[in-house]
Design an enzyme around this catalytic site. Structure first.
Site, mmCIF file in Angstrom:
data_model
loop_
_atom_site.group_PDB
_atom_site.id
_atom_site.type_symbol
_atom_site.label_atom_id
_atom_site.label_comp_id
_atom_site.label_asym_id
_atom_site.label_seq_id
_atom_site.Cartn_x
_atom_site.Cartn_y
_atom_site.Cartn_z
ATOM 1 C CE1 TYR A 100 -3.533 -2.789 0.669
ATOM 2 C CE2 TYR A 100 -2.155 -3.258 2.802
ATOM 3 C CZ TYR A 100 -3.168 -3.596 1.827
ATOM 4 O OH TYR A 100 -3.963 -4.762 1.959
ATOM 5 C CG HIS A 101 4.146 1.890 1.211
ATOM 6 N ND1 HIS A 101 5.403 1.433 1.874
ATOM 7 C CD2 HIS A 101 3.243 2.289 2.132
ATOM 8 C CE1 HIS A 101 4.847 1.365 2.990
ATOM 9 N NE2 HIS A 101 3.678 1.701 3.332
#
Ligand SMILES: Cc1cc2nc3c(=O)[nH]c(=O)nc-3n(C[C@H](O)[C@H](O)[C@H](O)COP(=O)(O)OP(=O)(O)OC[C@H]3O[C@@H](n4cnc5c(N)ncnc54)[C@H](O)[C@@H]3O)c2cc1C
Length: 237
Positions: free
Chosen positions: A166-167
């Site tokens: 989730y980056h």
């Protein structure tokens, strides 16, 4: 693990689960107050490298998917991510209706460097697990499992099982080349009065988690917006 010392054991035991709830309700302490990842490691897949290329988030729990709940056995998860992946994906607008979701093409593990990092990072993880302090606590490797040994098998496992951390960044990158969306004051090239201020403006991903750098970008952008507004007022006077 061969000792019931993980969060899986707490969650799968109804009495301990109630105790966890009580501890939180009465003292605001205990497992319900902790972050999922308890250990963070920055390290290298090759000792000759100048700086770390992988990061670990170790959680005292395990699950096939977070929404499925924890495994019924004692286990921990050593999740590892590549810090500076060289594969780049893209977002594609599917229509000119802003309410339509875009198509996201992550393009994971497209480059040889990323494939090699995925393979080597599993090997580094096995080295950590086999360290004298940990080895006596380990019963078996649940995933990938010792049947995955060759580079091809490890890569195949990574392709099937790896997921996002989730980056995502860089879809509106700052710069002055053809692919840049915003300038160095985060103003959208060619459009007056519009800025983008979020993780998407990073020209390349930072070597670590993205939340703090995004807050830094926002702090700096708010200063620039105020500076530009003050300058506009000063020119008007
Ligand atoms: C599950 C998960 C876990 C994470 N864990 C960590 C972590 O442990 N450490 C870490 O450093 N980073 C973590 N991250 C990454 C971090 O959260 C992001 O890098 C960061 O939040 C990015 O900030 P942003 O402002 O770019 O986007 P966001 O934080 O996503 O902000 C976008 C905002 O825009 C709003 N919005 C969207 N559409 C519209 C619209 N049409 N109109 C108005 N508002 C709209 C959204 O509601 C949202 O508030 C995690 C991310 C996820 C998803």
């Amino acid at each position: 693990m061969n000792k019931p010392i993980t969060l899986n054991d707490e969650v799968n035991n109804p009495i301990r689960k109630v105790m966890m709830g009580l501890e939180y309700a009465l003292f605001r302490t205990g497992p319900l107050t902790m972050a999922a990842s308890q250990v963070c490691i920055f390290t290298k897949t090759d000792a000759a490298m100048e700086r770390p290329d992988i990061q670990y988030h170790l959680q005292p729990l395990s699950a096939d998917k977070p929404a499925d709940g924890t495994h019924r056995f004692s286990a921990f998860t050593a999740s590892v991510c590549q810090l500076r992946p060289t594969s780049t994906g893209h977002i594609e607008l599917k229509s000119n209706n802003p309410a339509d979701y875009p198509a996201i093409h992550p393009n994971y593990l497209a480059t040889e460097e990323d494939q090699k990092t995925a393979i080597e990072s599993i090997k580094v993880t096995r080295n950590i697990i086999n360290a004298p302090a940990l080895k006596p606590l380990i019963q078996e490797e649940h995933e990938p499992g010792i049947q995955h040994q060759t580079d091809e098998e490890l890569l195949e496992y990574a392709r099937n099982r790896a997921t996002t951390i989730y980056h995502p960044t860089g879809t509106c990158k700052m710069g002055h080349d053809d692919m840049a969306v915003v300038d160095d004051r985060l103003r959208v090239h060619g459009i007056e009065g519009l800025r983008v201020v979020d993780a998407s403006i990073m020209p390349v991903i930072v070597s670590g988690n993205t939340n703090a750098p995004t807050i830094m970008i926002a702090e700096k952008a708010s200063d620039m917006i105020k500076e530009d507004a003050a300058q506009t007022v000063a020119q008007a006077v």
